[in-house]
Design a protein around this motif. Sequence first.
Motif, PDB file in Angstrom:
ATOM      1  N   VAL A  32       0.896  -1.278  -0.128  1.00  0.00           N
ATOM      2  CA  VAL A  32      -0.027   0.037   0.051  1.00  0.00           C
ATOM      3  C   VAL A  32       0.882   1.378  -0.048  1.00  0.00           C
ATOM      4  O   VAL A  32       0.612   2.205  -0.821  1.00  0.00           O
ATOM      5  CB  VAL A  32      -1.091  -0.138   1.310  1.00  0.00           C
ATOM      6  N   LYS A  33       2.021   1.229   0.800  1.00  0.00           N
ATOM      7  CA  LYS A  33       2.913   2.412   0.753  1.00  0.00           C
ATOM      8  C   LYS A  33       3.716   2.292  -0.601  1.00  0.00           C
ATOM      9  O   LYS A  33       3.539   3.514  -0.957  1.00  0.00           O
ATOM     10  CB  LYS A  33       4.260   2.018   1.957  1.00  0.00           C
TER      11      LYS A  33
ATOM     12  N   ALA B 282       2.680   1.491  -3.234  1.00  0.00           N
ATOM     13  CA  ALA B 282       1.704   2.159  -4.698  1.00  0.00           C
ATOM     14  C   ALA B 282       1.690   3.514  -4.481  1.00  0.00           C
ATOM     15  O   ALA B 282       1.512   4.295  -5.121  1.00  0.00           O
ATOM     16  CB  ALA B 282       0.442   1.442  -4.352  1.00  0.00           C
ATOM     17  N   ASN B 283       1.221   4.003  -2.890  1.00  0.00           N
ATOM     18  CA  ASN B 283       0.862   5.513  -2.674  1.00  0.00           C
ATOM     19  C   ASN B 283       2.136   6.368  -3.119  1.00  0.00           C
ATOM     20  O   ASN B 283       1.760   7.412  -3.473  1.00  0.00           O
ATOM     21  CB  ASN B 283       0.512   5.682  -1.331  1.00  0.00           C
TER      22      ASN B 283
ATOM     23  N   TYR C  84      -2.683  -3.492  -6.653  1.00  0.00           N
ATOM     24  CA  TYR C  84      -2.297  -2.097  -6.104  1.00  0.00           C
ATOM     25  C   TYR C  84      -1.821  -1.204  -7.134  1.00  0.00           C
ATOM     26  O   TYR C  84      -1.381  -0.141  -6.897  1.00  0.00           O
ATOM     27  CB  TYR C  84      -1.174  -2.600  -5.499  1.00  0.00           C
TER      28      TYR C  84
ATOM     29  N   PRO D   3      -3.639   3.910  -6.779  1.00  0.00           N
ATOM     30  CA  PRO D   3      -3.432   4.506  -5.469  1.00  0.00           C
ATOM     31  C   PRO D   3      -4.108   6.149  -6.025  1.00  0.00           C
ATOM     32  O   PRO D   3      -4.455   6.193  -7.061  1.00  0.00           O
ATOM     33  CB  PRO D   3      -2.136   4.734  -5.379  1.00  0.00           C
ATOM     34  N   PRO D   4      -4.325   7.004  -4.946  1.00  0.00           N
ATOM     35  CA  PRO D   4      -3.950   6.868  -3.733  1.00  0.00           C
ATOM     36  C   PRO D   4      -4.913   5.996  -2.914  1.00  0.00           C
ATOM     37  O   PRO D   4      -5.980   6.007  -3.071  1.00  0.00           O
ATOM     38  CB  PRO D   4      -3.846   8.184  -2.944  1.00  0.00           C
ATOM     39  N   TYR D   5      -4.216   5.222  -1.872  1.00  0.00           N
ATOM     40  CA  TYR D   5      -4.880   4.256  -1.059  1.00  0.00           C
ATOM     41  C   TYR D   5      -5.236   5.148   0.376  1.00  0.00           C
ATOM     42  O   TYR D   5      -4.026   5.337   0.840  1.00  0.00           O
ATOM     43  CB  TYR D   5      -4.406   2.928  -0.836  1.00  0.00           C
TER      44      TYR D   5
ATOM     45  N   LYS E   9      -3.997   9.185   3.776  1.00  0.00           N
ATOM     46  CA  LYS E   9      -2.886   8.264   3.066  1.00  0.00           C
ATOM     47  C   LYS E   9      -2.251   7.460   3.706  1.00  0.00           C
ATOM     48  O   LYS E   9      -1.805   7.837   4.809  1.00  0.00           O
ATOM     49  CB  LYS E   9      -2.165   9.033   2.070  1.00  0.00           C
TER      50      LYS E   9
ATOM     51  N   ASP F 235       0.866   5.993   3.872  1.00  0.00           N
ATOM     52  CA  ASP F 235       2.158   6.401   3.186  1.00  0.00           C
ATOM     53  C   ASP F 235       3.552   5.747   3.924  1.00  0.00           C
ATOM     54  O   ASP F 235       4.475   6.025   3.812  1.00  0.00           O
ATOM     55  CB  ASP F 235       2.418   7.962   3.020  1.00  0.00           C
TER      56      ASP F 235
ATOM     57  N   LEU G 156      -8.908   0.559   0.366  1.00  0.00           N
ATOM     58  CA  LEU G 156      -7.689  -0.259   0.245  1.00  0.00           C
ATOM     59  C   LEU G 156      -7.797  -1.235  -0.727  1.00  0.00           C
ATOM     60  O   LEU G 156      -8.940  -1.879  -1.001  1.00  0.00           O
ATOM     61  CB  LEU G 156      -7.311  -0.706   1.469  1.00  0.00           C
TER      62      LEU G 156
END
Lengths: 112, 320
Positions: free
Chosen positions: B190-191, B193-194, B209, B212-214, B231, B233, B319
Amino acid sequence: MLAACGSTKNGDGSWIENDITESQLSSLQSEYDAGHRAGLNDPVQVSREFISSLQGIEVDESGESVIEERSDHTQLAVFPLTNGKSIELELAHPGDGEKGILYVKRYRIVTK
Amino acid sequence: MYKKLCLTLLVVLSMLLSGFWVNEVQADGSADFKSDNPLYGDKEVFNYLLWTMDEKLEKDVEKLQEDLNLSEKEMDFLKEWGLKERSMVTESLNQLSPQDQQDATTFNRIAEDVFAQRNLALQDFFGERYTLLEAWISEWWKEEIDYRNQWLAARTDVNADIDRVSRVFATQYNPNTSGAYEVALPDKYVKFANLGWISNIPSNLRTIYGKPPYVVNVYNPATGRSVRSVKVDEVGPWNTDDNYWDAKNGTNPRRKFTDLPLGTPQAYAAYTNGHNGGKDQSGRKVLNPAGIDLTPRVATDLGLKSLQNAWIDVRYEYLP
């Protein structure tokens, strides 16, 4: 606090030392040991966060990065850049130890 | 005074009779009262009890003071140790030489030493009354775990296809960029991708994934405050591959700890029920049950004080 902060003024392939202090490393290790910032022992995350701190440098996401573990407990990370070159980052554990979080000790821009 | 002494003795007697006090008979015939007591489980106890914004825990703190007739000074002593539990492990690790740092074995040994120090300090401070504190903590812990497991189960939406919300324990951390408004969850992709680190997401997960943003929405029931579209992050706390909001057979399967219920962070299971030997995926002893980490700015917006923890609701519908 940034895990690393660097400049790109020496773009000729010479190694540039990262000016992170022992105190900053200690703080990062403390964060990690308390369960926070769980990626601080991951060479990919440490490298990418460092590269993000550099002005005018972008990773070419269509390329592949390489992480090489060395016998002296350091790691060499190589990422392709959008300017056609690559960045090499030497990662080490604090105090040149064998374990713990990783940080960028020095880096250089090289021609692919 | 006499009345309070009688009450205290009644508390101890009732605990003995109720059988909650684990009596493991040792080889020499003696009984071990410590095996289920969190004071001997190498984990943060007073940080959790005294530094968490939670209605039930705040009442538990009042009950502790009342049951054991503790003075304000004695309560302050416990509160201080609540902070020390969090800081002493890392301070002790920092005192080691670099060559002795810092693998999971070292971390766990240091944690064990710190909590042993805590118990010695408590014994020294409380003297004969330490036994009463020990007994109270043991009873409270069993009741808290039972309560929290049921309380969380009642609040977790186990249907992964609809809104995903669960209540998790939140701690606070210092972000990479000072002043950042973000949270951390234990899923590194997740990080990635963001932050646009697409090339470091395995190719078989890039589509999953790929949008983003997730972000997450977070609600603090103790204050009624919420934050939206924050976010994710950073990665943590504790784990990096524990996407506990994803079903093990879902479109983005939970990568690790698939034996745990949907919505249950492995850190919570490790802290409360000894999952994975009480350790995270790196082999470190999990010292608190956190499933989300908040930066100070986010925490402030949720009504938390500096260093304060909380049980909060997190909506994960945005997410992967």
